[in-house]
Scaffold this motif. Structure first.
Motif, PDB file in Angstrom:
ATOM      1  N   ASP A   1       0.804  -1.223   0.000  1.00 37.70           N
ATOM      2  CA  ASP A   1       0.000   0.000   0.000  1.00 37.70           C
ATOM      3  C   ASP A   1       0.837   1.273   0.000  1.00 37.70           C
ATOM      4  O   ASP A   1       0.466   2.282   0.592  1.00 37.70           O
ATOM      5  N   ILE A   2       1.963   1.252  -0.702  1.00 37.37           N
ATOM      6  CA  ILE A   2       2.760   2.449  -0.948  1.00 37.37           C
ATOM      7  C   ILE A   2       2.622   2.796  -2.424  1.00 37.37           C
ATOM      8  O   ILE A   2       2.836   1.944  -3.295  1.00 37.37           O
ATOM      9  N   MET A   3       2.235   4.029  -2.723  1.00 37.54           N
ATOM     10  CA  MET A   3       2.061   4.430  -4.106  1.00 37.54           C
ATOM     11  C   MET A   3       3.378   4.306  -4.872  1.00 37.54           C
ATOM     12  O   MET A   3       4.439   4.703  -4.379  1.00 37.54           O
ATOM     13  N   ALA A   4       3.306   3.752  -6.060  1.00 36.79           N
ATOM     14  CA  ALA A   4       4.476   3.727  -6.928  1.00 36.79           C
ATOM     15  C   ALA A   4       4.808   5.133  -7.385  1.00 36.79           C
ATOM     16  O   ALA A   4       3.900   5.922  -7.710  1.00 36.79           O
ATOM     17  N   ASP A   5       6.088   5.468  -7.400  1.00 35.22           N
ATOM     18  CA  ASP A   5       6.466   6.822  -7.792  1.00 35.22           C
ATOM     19  C   ASP A   5       6.039   7.134  -9.221  1.00 35.22           C
ATOM     20  O   ASP A   5       5.746   8.274  -9.559  1.00 35.22           O
ATOM     21  N   PHE A   6       5.970   6.103 -10.081  1.00 32.65           N
ATOM     22  CA  PHE A   6       5.653   6.337 -11.493  1.00 32.65           C
ATOM     23  C   PHE A   6       4.160   6.497 -11.753  1.00 32.65           C
ATOM     24  O   PHE A   6       3.755   6.962 -12.812  1.00 32.65           O
ATOM     25  N   SER A   7       3.314   6.109 -10.811  1.00 35.83           N
ATOM     26  CA  SER A   7       1.877   6.068 -11.057  1.00 35.83           C
ATOM     27  C   SER A   7       1.323   7.472 -11.314  1.00 35.83           C
ATOM     28  O   SER A   7       1.511   8.389 -10.512  1.00 35.83           O
ATOM     29  N   SER A   8       0.635   7.653 -12.430  1.00 39.73           N
ATOM     30  CA  SER A   8       0.092   8.974 -12.782  1.00 39.73           C
ATOM     31  C   SER A   8      -0.942   9.424 -11.763  1.00 39.73           C
ATOM     32  O   SER A   8      -1.703   8.623 -11.220  1.00 39.73           O
ATOM     33  N   ARG A   9      -0.977  10.731 -11.536  1.00 44.30           N
ATOM     34  CA  ARG A   9      -1.822  11.301 -10.498  1.00 44.30           C
ATOM     35  C   ARG A   9      -2.887  12.223 -11.096  1.00 44.30           C
ATOM     36  O   ARG A   9      -2.745  12.754 -12.196  1.00 44.30           O
ATOM     37  N   GLY A  10      -3.975  12.446 -10.315  1.00 45.37           N
ATOM     38  CA  GLY A  10      -4.925  13.479 -10.644  1.00 45.37           C
ATOM     39  C   GLY A  10      -4.371  14.827 -10.194  1.00 45.37           C
ATOM     40  O   GLY A  10      -3.318  14.878  -9.591  1.00 45.37           O
TER      41      GLY A  10
END
Length: 365
Positions: free
Chosen positions: A232-241
């Motif tokens: 449950d740690i966001m991936a640094d690459f994951s696109s954000r709103g």
């Protein structure tokens, strides 16, 4: 055509064929843009698929962690858009038993990879051989004692750097992050024993290698760590709103595991671990397939609402592993199909409602 990406006409034809084949669920780990979904070809093809009763999950994109990096068709209201988080399993490796040099050696340095152990062996920095980034294959015989070679991260692919030092005679490989990548690690399967270390560890290793001579080290070999706090740690690459092309529509919808996912290899290695929202989206497609079997009367929109409203935001952290994440990172939260299966409230949206929401005709998404 090699290297030209995915032709739009081919993508739309594939989507239309899936509709004709009457599939239940489509996973779409492809993206670009961002574009206006009311005029984007594959977004509109997926609106037609939804009208035909087909659920579609798509990858949010890999342009994070900067805000407002959602691409297409992930920004479409009628698709379930999936960001990437870690799961409990980590492939841990380490650089250990360092000795030599003219200053105290670093402590054992933890990192990640999927390889066997190696050493003890001499350890050197590739910059002393004219190519700190290991951009090109080193000439055979550059190293003759099975050295562990340290390469700086950047520009070329992580696994390619290992291949390049292997051609020069290296017996092991360390990938060292710079300040740009910080502590973001990847558990790659490499061509030779290897470990990927973060920036803080690199700042201990590289100055030590600059002192004296006779540096030695050992690559410990991969072990599996399943500590719950790994997840449950966001991936640094994951696109954000947020979602500029569609104001008012929160994207991504939810997050799913998309880091260190075991996958078939394309590099001549038996298997590897891969990261990307392209690895997260299939989790959501699989969840939708289960929901289709359990609730065959639910529409795709109702399934999307069930998955999104029952997702778990508690304890999801930003990519630094300490800061609490927010809905622009994970949407509704991390997917939990067992909760979605028991959703007590489901919400439907018709094709006409999606069409009428088009801002260019005065609609309000």
């Amino acid at each position: 055509i090699t290297g030209s990406g995915c032709p739009g006409a081919g993508l739309v034809a594939a989507i239309d064929q899936a509709v004709l084949d009457e599939v239940d669920v489509i996973n779409y780990s492809i993206g670009g843009g961002p574009y206006n979904p009311w005029i984007d070809s594959d977004s509109l093809a997926f609106l037609a698929a939804r009208e035909a009763g087909i659920f579609v999950a798509t990858s949010a994109g890999n342009d994070g962690p900067t805000e407002a990096t959602m691409g297409s068709p992930a920004n479409s209201p009628w698709l379930l858009s999936v960001g990437a988080v870690t799961h409990n399993r980590q492939f841990v490796n380490a650089l250990t038993a360092m000795s030599g040099g003219d200053s105290p050696p670093p402590p054992d340095l933890l990192g990640q990879s999927i390889t066997s152990g190696y050493g003890p062996a001499p350890i050197v920095h590739a910059k002393d051989f004219g190519d700190a980034l290991c951009l090109n294959p080193f000439p055979g015989g550059t190293w003759t004692n099975g050295e562990i070679v340290v390469c700086n991260r950047g520009i070329n692919a992580r696994v390619d750097k290992g291949w390049n030092v292997l051609q020069g005679g290296a017996g092991g490989y360390v990938l060292a992050n710079t300040a740009v990548e910080s502590e973001a690690l990847s558990a790659d399967a490499h061509y030779l024993p290897a470990v990927h270390i973060g920036y803080a560890a690199a700042q201990m290793l590289l100055p030590w290698l600059d002192t004296g001579a006779g540096h030695m080290a050992t690559i410990a070999g991969t072990t599996i760590d399943e500590t719950p706090t790994n997840g449950d740690i966001m991936a640094d690459f994951s696109s954000r709103g947020h979602n500029p092309p569609v104001p008012g529509v929160l994207k991504p919808d939810l997050a799913a595991p998309g880091v260190a996912i075991l996958a078939a290899s394309m590099n001549g290695i038996e298997f590897e671990s891969m990261g990307g929202t392209s690895m997260a989206s299939p989790h959501a497609a699989g969840a939708a397939a289960l929901l289709t079997a359990l609730h065959p009367d639910w529409t795709p929109a109702e399934m999307q609402s069930a998955l999104t409203t029952t997702a778990v935001p508690d304890n999801v952290l930003k990519e630094d592993g300490t800061t609490t994440a927010d809905p622009f990172d994970y949407g509704g939260g991390r997917i939990d199909v067992s909760r979605a299966a028991q959703a007590g409230l489901i919400l439907d949206v018709t094709t006409k409602q999606y069409e009428d929401a088009d801002p260019s005709i005065g609609g309000d998404p």
